[in-house]
Design an enzyme around this catalytic site. Structure first.
Site, mmCIF file in Angstrom:
data_model
loop_
_atom_site.group_PDB
_atom_site.id
_atom_site.type_symbol
_atom_site.label_atom_id
_atom_site.label_comp_id
_atom_site.label_asym_id
_atom_site.label_seq_id
_atom_site.Cartn_x
_atom_site.Cartn_y
_atom_site.Cartn_z
ATOM 1 N N ASN A 256 0.766 -1.009 0.012
ATOM 2 C CA ASN A 256 -0.016 0.074 -0.034
ATOM 3 C C ASN A 256 0.741 1.214 0.124
ATOM 4 O O ASN A 256 1.543 1.679 0.971
ATOM 5 C CB ASN A 256 -0.966 0.025 1.100
ATOM 6 N N TRP A 257 0.789 1.787 -0.926
ATOM 7 C CA TRP A 257 1.898 3.259 -1.180
ATOM 8 C C TRP A 257 1.449 4.279 -0.571
ATOM 9 O O TRP A 257 2.012 5.344 -0.442
ATOM 10 C CB TRP A 257 2.153 3.439 -2.643
ATOM 11 N N HIS B 89 -9.477 0.745 5.460
ATOM 12 C CA HIS B 89 -8.001 0.873 6.008
ATOM 13 C C HIS B 89 -8.146 1.755 7.104
ATOM 14 O O HIS B 89 -8.974 2.645 7.195
ATOM 15 C CB HIS B 89 -7.189 1.453 4.989
ATOM 16 N N GLU C 281 -6.570 4.312 8.149
ATOM 17 C CA GLU C 281 -6.438 5.813 7.944
ATOM 18 C C GLU C 281 -7.666 6.256 7.413
ATOM 19 O O GLU C 281 -8.332 7.437 7.682
ATOM 20 C CB GLU C 281 -5.478 5.896 7.105
ATOM 21 N N GLY D 157 3.244 -1.366 4.278
ATOM 22 C CA GLY D 157 3.263 0.189 4.112
ATOM 23 C C GLY D 157 4.314 0.753 3.521
ATOM 24 O O GLY D 157 5.011 0.584 2.347
#
Length: 252
Positions: free
Chosen positions: A9-10, A96, A98, A235
């Site tokens: 996950n960029w 996610h 975030e 990540g």
């Protein structure tokens, strides 16, 4: 036999030149090395079409970092499942931590997104996990149980088998803290048991559950060796080929 997966996950990183360079490096690595797991990336949405062009033979799975709970309409800035399907991405991260923390997403939102993704033939990667406060209060098992049930239990057995789950202890993301392999395994087994109680053990055993809490090259092998951990949602370590490749090789 459930899939082994290492997914990067960029997040909100890389300009277009740097993103393209990393994709090309990753493709070269994949073409020149035997891997014992599937390799996926979730770049920023701006780069999804570029990723599909570079990985034209599906050597590497391409996923969006989020998608809308709405099919279409006046939702500025959103990406629909139909849009993602139209450019042949493989699926989307959903829920996610975030997105939950900064955008108020709930498990009910995630449920609607998952159903839309499945309707379009996309693979949902459903993220769940507890905060530090919830773990300290001893609520982590109940929190994860509730998240799993609300987001997934409206699905049929055939539908839920198409979902990938990513357990991410929120307290171990970007903090340098990492759950021990035993702590991670406890929750992974817990999630699988929750699904088995609803859908049966055979269905539960087909679902890949990834660990998403600060996996690094030096801890990946020990984490991935746990019986209910089927890979990682990576990540920061996914932003450098040197680190990401070493995590992939933890399955060799």
């Amino acid at each position: 036999m459930r899939k082994k997966i290492v997914a990067g996950n960029w997040k909100m990183n890389k300009n277009v030149i740097d993103a393209q360079q990393l994709m090309i490096q990753l493709l070269s690595y994949k073409n020149n090395n035997a891997t014992n797991c599937e390799v996926w990336i979730a770049p920023p949405s701006l780069y999804l079409m570029m990723a599909k062009d570079i990985f034209e033979k599906d050597e590497i799975g391409v996923f969006s970092q989020d998608m809308s709970e709405h099919e279409s309409g006046a939702y500025t800035g959103e990406l629909s499942a139909d849009m993602l399907e139209s450019i042949d991405v493989n699926g989307s991260l959903i829920g996610h931590s975030e997105r939950r923390q900064y955008h108020g997403e709930t498990d009910s939102h995630c449920n609607r997104k998952i159903k839309l993704a499945l309707d379009k033939g996309l693979t949902p990667v459903y993220c769940n996990g507890e905060t530090l406060e919830q773990r300290k209060a001893g609520q982590h098992l109940e929190v994860v149980k509730n998240q799993t049930e609300v987001a997934l239990f409206t699905l049929s057995a055939e539908e839920i088998k198409k979902v990938v789950i990513a357990y991410e202890p929120v307290w171990a993301i970007g903090t340098g803290e990492t759950a021990t392999p035993e702590q991670a395994q406890e929750i992974h087994a817990h999630i699988r048991n929750i699904i088995a109680a609803k859908y049966g053990q055979e269905v539960a055993d087909e679902i890949s559950i990834l660990y998403g809490g600060s996996v690094k090259p030096d801890n990946a092998k020990e984490i991935f060796s746990q019986p209910d951990i089927d890979g990682g949602l990576i990540g920061g370590a996914a932003l450098k080929l040197e680190d990401f490749s070493k995590i992939i090789e933890a399955f060799n």
